[in-house]
Design a protein around this motif. Sequence first.
Motif, PDB file in Angstrom:
ATOM      1  N   VAL A   1       0.834  -1.210   0.000  1.00  0.00           N
ATOM      2  CA  VAL A   1       0.000   0.000   0.000  1.00  0.00           C
ATOM      3  C   VAL A   1       0.863   1.252   0.000  1.00  0.00           C
ATOM      4  CG1 VAL A   1      -1.747   1.287   1.275  1.00  0.00           C
ATOM      5  CG2 VAL A   1      -1.869  -1.208   1.182  1.00  0.00           C
ATOM      6  N   ALA A   2       1.944   1.239   0.775  1.00  0.00           N
ATOM      7  CA  ALA A   2       2.766   2.439   0.957  1.00  0.00           C
ATOM      8  C   ALA A   2       3.400   2.933  -0.341  1.00  0.00           C
ATOM      9  CB  ALA A   2       3.847   2.171   1.994  1.00  0.00           C
ATOM     10  N   ARG A   3       3.725   2.030  -1.265  1.00  0.00           N
ATOM     11  CA  ARG A   3       4.411   2.443  -2.496  1.00  0.00           C
ATOM     12  C   ARG A   3       3.454   2.875  -3.606  1.00  0.00           C
ATOM     13  NH1 ARG A   3       6.306  -3.013  -5.797  1.00  0.00           N
ATOM     14  NH2 ARG A   3       4.213  -3.846  -6.073  1.00  0.00           N
ATOM     15  N   ARG A   4       2.168   2.562  -3.445  1.00  0.00           N
ATOM     16  CA  ARG A   4       1.194   2.765  -4.522  1.00  0.00           C
ATOM     17  C   ARG A   4       1.137   4.202  -5.051  1.00  0.00           C
ATOM     18  NH1 ARG A   4      -4.055   0.131  -2.740  1.00  0.00           N
ATOM     19  NH2 ARG A   4      -2.723  -1.712  -2.759  1.00  0.00           N
ATOM     20  N   PRO A   5       1.169   5.224  -4.186  1.00  0.00           N
ATOM     21  CA  PRO A   5       1.070   6.600  -4.708  1.00  0.00           C
ATOM     22  C   PRO A   5       2.246   7.013  -5.583  1.00  0.00           C
ATOM     23  CG  PRO A   5       0.630   6.524  -2.337  1.00  0.00           C
ATOM     24  CD  PRO A   5       1.183   5.194  -2.709  1.00  0.00           C
ATOM     25  N   HIS A   6       3.329   6.229  -5.582  1.00  0.00           N
ATOM     26  CA  HIS A   6       4.541   6.633  -6.294  1.00  0.00           C
ATOM     27  C   HIS A   6       4.714   5.920  -7.640  1.00  0.00           C
ATOM     28  CE1 HIS A   6       5.438   8.584  -2.541  1.00  0.00           C
ATOM     29  NE2 HIS A   6       5.437   7.430  -1.906  1.00  0.00           N
ATOM     30  N   MET A   7       3.753   5.072  -8.008  1.00  0.00           N
ATOM     31  CA  MET A   7       3.855   4.333  -9.270  1.00  0.00           C
ATOM     32  C   MET A   7       3.888   5.260 -10.482  1.00  0.00           C
ATOM     33  SD  MET A   7       1.384   1.006  -8.936  1.00  0.00           S
ATOM     34  CE  MET A   7       1.916  -0.484  -8.080  1.00  0.00           C
ATOM     35  N   GLN A   8       2.995   6.261 -10.458  1.00  0.00           N
ATOM     36  CA  GLN A   8       2.835   7.101 -11.640  1.00  0.00           C
ATOM     37  C   GLN A   8       4.100   7.888 -11.957  1.00  0.00           C
ATOM     38  OE1 GLN A   8       0.219   6.733 -13.478  1.00  0.00           O
ATOM     39  NE2 GLN A   8       0.897   8.156 -15.053  1.00  0.00           N
ATOM     40  N   ARG A   9       4.868   8.262 -10.955  1.00  0.00           N
ATOM     41  CA  ARG A   9       6.098   9.021 -11.202  1.00  0.00           C
ATOM     42  C   ARG A   9       7.074   8.207 -12.052  1.00  0.00           C
ATOM     43  NH1 ARG A   9      10.938  11.642  -9.964  1.00  0.00           N
ATOM     44  NH2 ARG A   9      12.150   9.858  -9.232  1.00  0.00           N
ATOM     45  N   VAL A  10       7.178   6.901 -11.764  1.00  0.00           N
ATOM     46  CA  VAL A  10       8.083   6.047 -12.532  1.00  0.00           C
ATOM     47  C   VAL A  10       7.555   5.871 -13.954  1.00  0.00           C
ATOM     48  CG1 VAL A  10       9.198   3.789 -12.636  1.00  0.00           C
ATOM     49  CG2 VAL A  10       8.792   4.867 -10.416  1.00  0.00           C
ATOM     50  N   ARG A  11       6.246   5.614 -14.077  1.00  0.00           N
ATOM     51  CA  ARG A  11       5.651   5.492 -15.423  1.00  0.00           C
ATOM     52  C   ARG A  11       5.913   6.755 -16.239  1.00  0.00           C
ATOM     53  NH1 ARG A  11       0.471   4.075 -12.604  1.00  0.00           N
ATOM     54  NH2 ARG A  11       0.403   1.819 -12.296  1.00  0.00           N
TER      55      ARG A  11
ATOM     56  N   GLN B   1      11.911   6.401  -2.748  1.00  0.00           N
ATOM     57  CA  GLN B   1      12.360   5.178  -2.061  1.00  0.00           C
ATOM     58  C   GLN B   1      11.343   4.049  -2.232  1.00  0.00           C
ATOM     59  OE1 GLN B   1      12.959   7.146   1.723  1.00  0.00           O
ATOM     60  NE2 GLN B   1      15.167   7.160   1.440  1.00  0.00           N
ATOM     61  N   SER B   2      10.917   3.893  -3.493  1.00  0.00           N
ATOM     62  CA  SER B   2       9.933   2.859  -3.843  1.00  0.00           C
ATOM     63  C   SER B   2      10.522   1.939  -4.904  1.00  0.00           C
ATOM     64  CB  SER B   2       8.642   3.503  -4.376  1.00  0.00           C
ATOM     65  OG  SER B   2       8.118   4.408  -3.433  1.00  0.00           O
ATOM     66  N   VAL B   3      10.148   0.660  -4.834  1.00  0.00           N
ATOM     67  CA  VAL B   3      10.686  -0.344  -5.756  1.00  0.00           C
ATOM     68  C   VAL B   3       9.524  -1.046  -6.460  1.00  0.00           C
ATOM     69  CG1 VAL B   3      12.295  -2.270  -5.991  1.00  0.00           C
ATOM     70  CG2 VAL B   3      12.506  -0.715  -4.046  1.00  0.00           C
ATOM     71  N   PHE B   4       9.657  -1.204  -7.794  1.00  0.00           N
ATOM     72  CA  PHE B   4       8.578  -1.828  -8.564  1.00  0.00           C
ATOM     73  C   PHE B   4       9.145  -2.806  -9.586  1.00  0.00           C
ATOM     74  CE2 PHE B   4       7.297   2.546  -7.588  1.00  0.00           C
ATOM     75  CZ  PHE B   4       6.118   2.341  -6.887  1.00  0.00           C
ATOM     76  N   ASN B   5       8.549  -3.983  -9.684  1.00  0.00           N
ATOM     77  CA  ASN B   5       8.777  -4.833 -10.845  1.00  0.00           C
ATOM     78  C   ASN B   5       8.086  -4.182 -12.034  1.00  0.00           C
ATOM     79  OD1 ASN B   5      10.435  -6.975 -10.218  1.00  0.00           O
ATOM     80  ND2 ASN B   5       8.771  -8.239  -9.443  1.00  0.00           N
ATOM     81  N   GLY B   6       8.649  -4.411 -13.226  1.00  0.00           N
ATOM     82  CA  GLY B   6       8.064  -3.787 -14.404  1.00  0.00           C
ATOM     83  C   GLY B   6       6.593  -4.112 -14.582  1.00  0.00           C
ATOM     84  N   SER B   7       6.221  -5.379 -14.374  1.00  0.00           N
ATOM     85  CA  SER B   7       4.832  -5.797 -14.571  1.00  0.00           C
ATOM     86  C   SER B   7       3.895  -5.158 -13.545  1.00  0.00           C
ATOM     87  CB  SER B   7       4.729  -7.322 -14.492  1.00  0.00           C
ATOM     88  OG  SER B   7       5.262  -7.791 -13.266  1.00  0.00           O
ATOM     89  N   ASP B   8       4.411  -4.764 -12.366  1.00  0.00           N
ATOM     90  CA  ASP B   8       3.572  -4.097 -11.369  1.00  0.00           C
ATOM     91  C   ASP B   8       3.120  -2.721 -11.848  1.00  0.00           C
ATOM     92  OD1 ASP B   8       3.799  -6.218  -9.627  1.00  0.00           O
ATOM     93  OD2 ASP B   8       5.537  -5.393  -8.593  1.00  0.00           O
ATOM     94  N   LEU B   9       3.948  -2.092 -12.674  1.00  0.00           N
ATOM     95  CA  LEU B   9       3.598  -0.767 -13.215  1.00  0.00           C
ATOM     96  C   LEU B   9       2.626  -0.885 -14.388  1.00  0.00           C
ATOM     97  CD1 LEU B   9       7.149   0.875 -13.240  1.00  0.00           C
ATOM     98  CD2 LEU B   9       5.312   1.287 -11.595  1.00  0.00           C
ATOM     99  N   GLY B  10       2.563  -2.068 -14.990  1.00  0.00           N
ATOM    100  CA  GLY B  10       1.727  -2.290 -16.170  1.00  0.00           C
ATOM    101  C   GLY B  10       2.503  -3.088 -17.189  1.00  0.00           C
ATOM    102  N   LYS B  11       1.782  -3.808 -18.064  1.00  0.00           N
ATOM    103  CA  LYS B  11       2.449  -4.694 -19.022  1.00  0.00           C
ATOM    104  C   LYS B  11       3.471  -3.967 -19.882  1.00  0.00           C
ATOM    105  CE  LYS B  11      -1.136  -8.239 -19.512  1.00  0.00           C
ATOM    106  NZ  LYS B  11      -2.085  -8.896 -20.428  1.00  0.00           N
ATOM    107  N   GLN B  12       3.158  -2.699 -20.228  1.00  0.00           N
ATOM    108  CA  GLN B  12       4.056  -1.974 -21.135  1.00  0.00           C
ATOM    109  C   GLN B  12       5.387  -1.601 -20.492  1.00  0.00           C
ATOM    110  OE1 GLN B  12       1.171  -0.963 -19.855  1.00  0.00           O
ATOM    111  NE2 GLN B  12       0.845   1.247 -20.081  1.00  0.00           N
ATOM    112  N   TYR B  13       5.538  -1.852 -19.183  1.00  0.00           N
ATOM    113  CA  TYR B  13       6.792  -1.542 -18.494  1.00  0.00           C
ATOM    114  C   TYR B  13       7.564  -2.817 -18.134  1.00  0.00           C
ATOM    115  CZ  TYR B  13       4.333   2.857 -18.190  1.00  0.00           C
ATOM    116  OH  TYR B  13       3.639   3.994 -18.504  1.00  0.00           O
TER     117      TYR B  13
ATOM    118  N   ASN C   1       9.630  -7.666 -21.744  1.00  0.00           N
ATOM    119  CA  ASN C   1       9.289  -7.932 -23.143  1.00  0.00           C
ATOM    120  C   ASN C   1       8.610  -6.743 -23.803  1.00  0.00           C
ATOM    121  OD1 ASN C   1      10.354 -10.507 -23.058  1.00  0.00           O
ATOM    122  ND2 ASN C   1       8.411 -11.473 -22.496  1.00  0.00           N
ATOM    123  N   GLN C   2       7.577  -6.213 -23.131  1.00  0.00           N
ATOM    124  CA  GLN C   2       6.798  -5.120 -23.721  1.00  0.00           C
ATOM    125  C   GLN C   2       7.631  -3.847 -23.878  1.00  0.00           C
ATOM    126  OE1 GLN C   2       3.548  -4.958 -24.745  1.00  0.00           O
ATOM    127  NE2 GLN C   2       3.168  -7.124 -24.419  1.00  0.00           N
ATOM    128  N   LEU C   3       8.494  -3.566 -22.898  1.00  0.00           N
ATOM    129  CA  LEU C   3       9.303  -2.349 -22.991  1.00  0.00           C
ATOM    130  C   LEU C   3      10.291  -2.433 -24.146  1.00  0.00           C
ATOM    131  CD1 LEU C   3       9.767   0.398 -21.580  1.00  0.00           C
ATOM    132  CD2 LEU C   3      11.641  -0.676 -20.344  1.00  0.00           C
TER     133      LEU C   3
END
Length: 416
Positions: free
Chosen positions: A271-281, A331-343, A346-348
Amino acid sequence: MVARINASKSLRNALHYNENKVRQSAATLIHSKNFAKDTDQLNINDKLGTLQRLAAMNERTKVNSVHISLNFDPSEKLDDNTLQRIAESYMQKIGFGEQPYLVYKHEDASHPHIHIVTTNIKRNGKRIALHNIGKNQSEKARKQIENDFNLIRADSKQRQQVYSIKPVNAEKLLYGKSAASGTKRAISNVLDVVLPKYKYTSLPELNAVLRQYNITADQGSKESRIYKAGGLVYRVLNEKGEKVGVPIPASHIYNKPTLKSLEKNFQKNQVARRPHMQRVRNSVDYVLATKGRITLSELQNHLQKDHIALVIRQNAQGIIYGLTYVDHKTQSVFNGSDLGKQYSANQLQERIKQSPFIRQITPQITPKNNTPTNKETALPDSLKGAIDLAFEVEKETSPLAEFDERKKKKRKRLFH
């Protein structure tokens, strides 16, 4: 000055961490307060026994160990007497002035710092509340002490980084005088900063951060005794990313960063990292939109400028099978697929292949009164759209926002 407060369930671990540093000549006990004996007369039983007797007066409170570090600017030369006075002032201001506490000066980092060990259980059995103590009492105390002792003030960036850690030098550890203790100390220094600060939801995500400091958390192979027992060891990596030196079991590190302990962080950080996803995208989309067809290595370099590390996972044959994004700013960590398939990996790579080549737009020198022209045309509409999309901010999804949205819809119905 930067203050960090770590509350836990084990007074023994907090005390032994500092006492081990003393035995390794990496720390000195410079002060104690509210003990029955003078500082130089205290033995390990006096120290631990006093704290544990207080903790036993409130068995309902499980978190009864308080381990504080006060960190100073590398340029500050503070003698023991000044450090003692700072420690007393700080403890008084956060409400621990009457508690028994021990002050250790550590000399195992590039900046001067002290550690304070105490308990939050008072002599009457009542506990001192720790909720928001760092944000409230500690922050006020820090600012006042900086003024009182004319210390260099820690700005927001310094407080966030807590005097940034450096990658572990494997070669120095391997050929040092005490490889085992040096390795443990180096690993502990990195974990002290990474574990409570970064928002990771799996062991591979945590390792994506740790590997940037030449450390990895290792479960061993699936057939190994460590893996079958649910164990975890921490290893140092050399410049080739290979595990070297003495493996340090998680249970041997003072704050016990075991797999079971980390799994609690995994759940909380979802939950804590969720607000920071869009910045990476946004950062990825913007680079692809403005730089066109680039390599993954070039994408890494561009993201690095925005404080995002792109960790590429590939097998022995060089085939890329995964991407992890480490956003050092949030200070957030994401797997590419967590951000969406296009990240995802393979998709990237497909997106990069489909990106048009973009040449630099160079201005053409024109006569004084004429309108300047460019050798290349402006960005195509598709790229403009991608850039606009990159800067699109996620809609707020808080209950208050949803309530406001319902009110707007209700007003529309009333006026129709």
